[in-house]
Design a protein around this motif. Structure first.
Motif, mmCIF file in Angstrom:
data_model
loop_
_atom_site.group_PDB
_atom_site.id
_atom_site.type_symbol
_atom_site.label_atom_id
_atom_site.label_comp_id
_atom_site.label_asym_id
_atom_site.label_seq_id
_atom_site.Cartn_x
_atom_site.Cartn_y
_atom_site.Cartn_z
ATOM 1 N N ARG A 18 0.834 -1.187 0.000
ATOM 2 C CA ARG A 18 0.000 0.000 0.000
ATOM 3 C C ARG A 18 0.879 1.251 0.000
ATOM 4 O O ARG A 18 2.084 1.165 0.200
ATOM 5 N N GLY A 67 2.209 2.580 -4.855
ATOM 6 C CA GLY A 67 1.406 2.035 -3.765
ATOM 7 C C GLY A 67 0.009 1.673 -4.246
ATOM 8 O O GLY A 67 -0.612 2.418 -5.012
ATOM 9 N N HIS A 69 -3.735 1.496 -4.191
ATOM 10 C CA HIS A 69 -4.798 2.285 -3.559
ATOM 11 C C HIS A 69 -6.019 2.271 -4.464
ATOM 12 O O HIS A 69 -5.981 1.747 -5.573
ATOM 13 N N HIS A 104 -4.845 -4.079 8.034
ATOM 14 C CA HIS A 104 -5.639 -3.126 7.249
ATOM 15 C C HIS A 104 -6.480 -3.876 6.209
ATOM 16 O O HIS A 104 -6.038 -4.875 5.641
ATOM 17 N N GLY A 106 -7.159 -2.991 3.277
ATOM 18 C CA GLY A 106 -6.462 -2.952 2.000
ATOM 19 C C GLY A 106 -5.448 -4.070 1.875
ATOM 20 O O GLY A 106 -5.299 -4.682 0.805
ATOM 21 N N ASP A 107 -4.742 -4.367 2.975
ATOM 22 C CA ASP A 107 -3.779 -5.465 2.966
ATOM 23 C C ASP A 107 -4.483 -6.805 2.802
ATOM 24 O O ASP A 107 -3.996 -7.694 2.101
ATOM 25 N N ILE A 110 -5.313 -7.234 -0.862
ATOM 26 C CA ILE A 110 -4.125 -7.513 -1.678
ATOM 27 C C ILE A 110 -3.660 -8.950 -1.468
ATOM 28 O O ILE A 110 -3.326 -9.664 -2.419
#
Length: 305
Positions: A18, A67, A69, A104, A106-107, A110
């Motif tokens: 990220r 990163g 996003h 997170h 987002g992690d 991914i």
């Protein structure tokens, strides 16, 4: 100098994560030079940046990526595509995260995308100096349960703590291969591209939060004044922004901000080029350039990168 009689190992290693987790800082640490610009603002890296580390019997080509996003512009879409496509080029992946009490979202997303990736993925937990040991162990437990990482290595990209341990683990995964680049080459980026990024880095460090993501830098000229290797080099560059109000801020009162950016950039550019430079900066407005296909390609943000 490399020993050509030994078995030689080489490969491509993608740095993924990220925004603002320290990918560029780690890559710069490995090669010992500033190849990819760094900033405390997210989404600093916009393109894939390659740097080269050559040892006695190995060569690693690191690929620093933007990163990951949620994109809101065509530039953002390009950045995400650039990052995810780099997985296809890799012999190994370093996935970088920061210490957090809870993983997170987002992690999580991914990591879920790694399901079909056959390449070994190493987890680098950066900024270990900001977390205590119990917190770090809890984090390692969370991530080891989320994905079968080849290895999980806590480190500090800024100080280099444990970076060699990660490098050693990567080195063991490299296949036998050729030396892709001359042993004294540390990047495949042209000098003009690095020079433009240095100027953008200085603008990122000095300008207000809402302005930097709307900036692009184009080198308009780079020419030595004389024939000697150490002669003065004239460098011209244009900083593009999206609004007239932003242009005024980039220039500053009586040109003070532009001078500040130029003075800071000049030192790094002189180190890069190995010669004194005369840097001349201009500022122009290109409205909504981040959603303009022609301008994105003109500024180097194209799928060929």
């Amino acid at each position: 100098m490399t020993n050509k009689s030994k078995q030689f190992y080489s490969g491509f290693v993608t740095l993924l994560g990220r925004p603002n987790v320290g990918k560029s800082t780690l890559m710069n640490h490995f090669v010992g030079e500033k190849i990819s610009i760094v900033s405390n603002k997210p989404q600093t890296t916009r393109n894939k940046i390659r740097s080269i580390l050559t040892g006695e019997d190995y060569q690693i080509v690191f690929i620093d990526t933007p990163g990951i996003h949620k994109p809101t512009t065509k530039l953002g879409n390009f950045m995400i595509k650039s990052a995810t496509n780099a997985l296809d080029e890799a012999d190994a992946v370093i996935y970088m995260v920061e210490p957090r009490e809870k993983m997170h979202d987002g992690d999580k997303a991914i990591i879920e995308s790694f399901a079909n990736v056959k390449t070994p993925i190493f987890l680098g937990i950066n900024k270990v100096d900001t977390v205590d040991k119990p917190g770090l162990l809890k984090m390692i437990e969370q991530y080891s349960g989320a994905y079968p990482f080849a290895e999980i290595i806590p480190l500090s990209a800024l100080t280099g703590e444990n970076a060699q341990a990660l490098l050693g683990a990567i080195r063991k995964t490299l296949p036998i291969g050729p030396m892709y680049f001359p042993e004294d080459q540390i990047t495949d980026q042209p000098e003009r591209a690095i020079t433009a990024e240095i100027i953008r880095e200085k603008a990122l460090s000095f300008l207000q939060e809402e302005i930097p993501h709307g900036l692009a830098v184009e080198i308009t000229g780079m020419k030595p004044r004389g024939s000697a290797e150490d002669s003065l080099i004239d460098v011209g560059a244009t900083i593009f922004c999206e609004r007239e109000s932003h242009k005024a801020i980039v220039i500053g009162k009586q040109g003070a901000m532009l001078k500040k950016i130029g003075s800071a950039a000049r030192r790094d550019i002189e180190r890069l080029l190995g010669s004194p430079i005369f840097l001349e900066l201009w500022v122009k407005v290109k409205k909504n350039w981040r959603d303009n296909d022609f301008l994105l390609k003109n500024f180097g943000y194209s799928d060929r990168s």
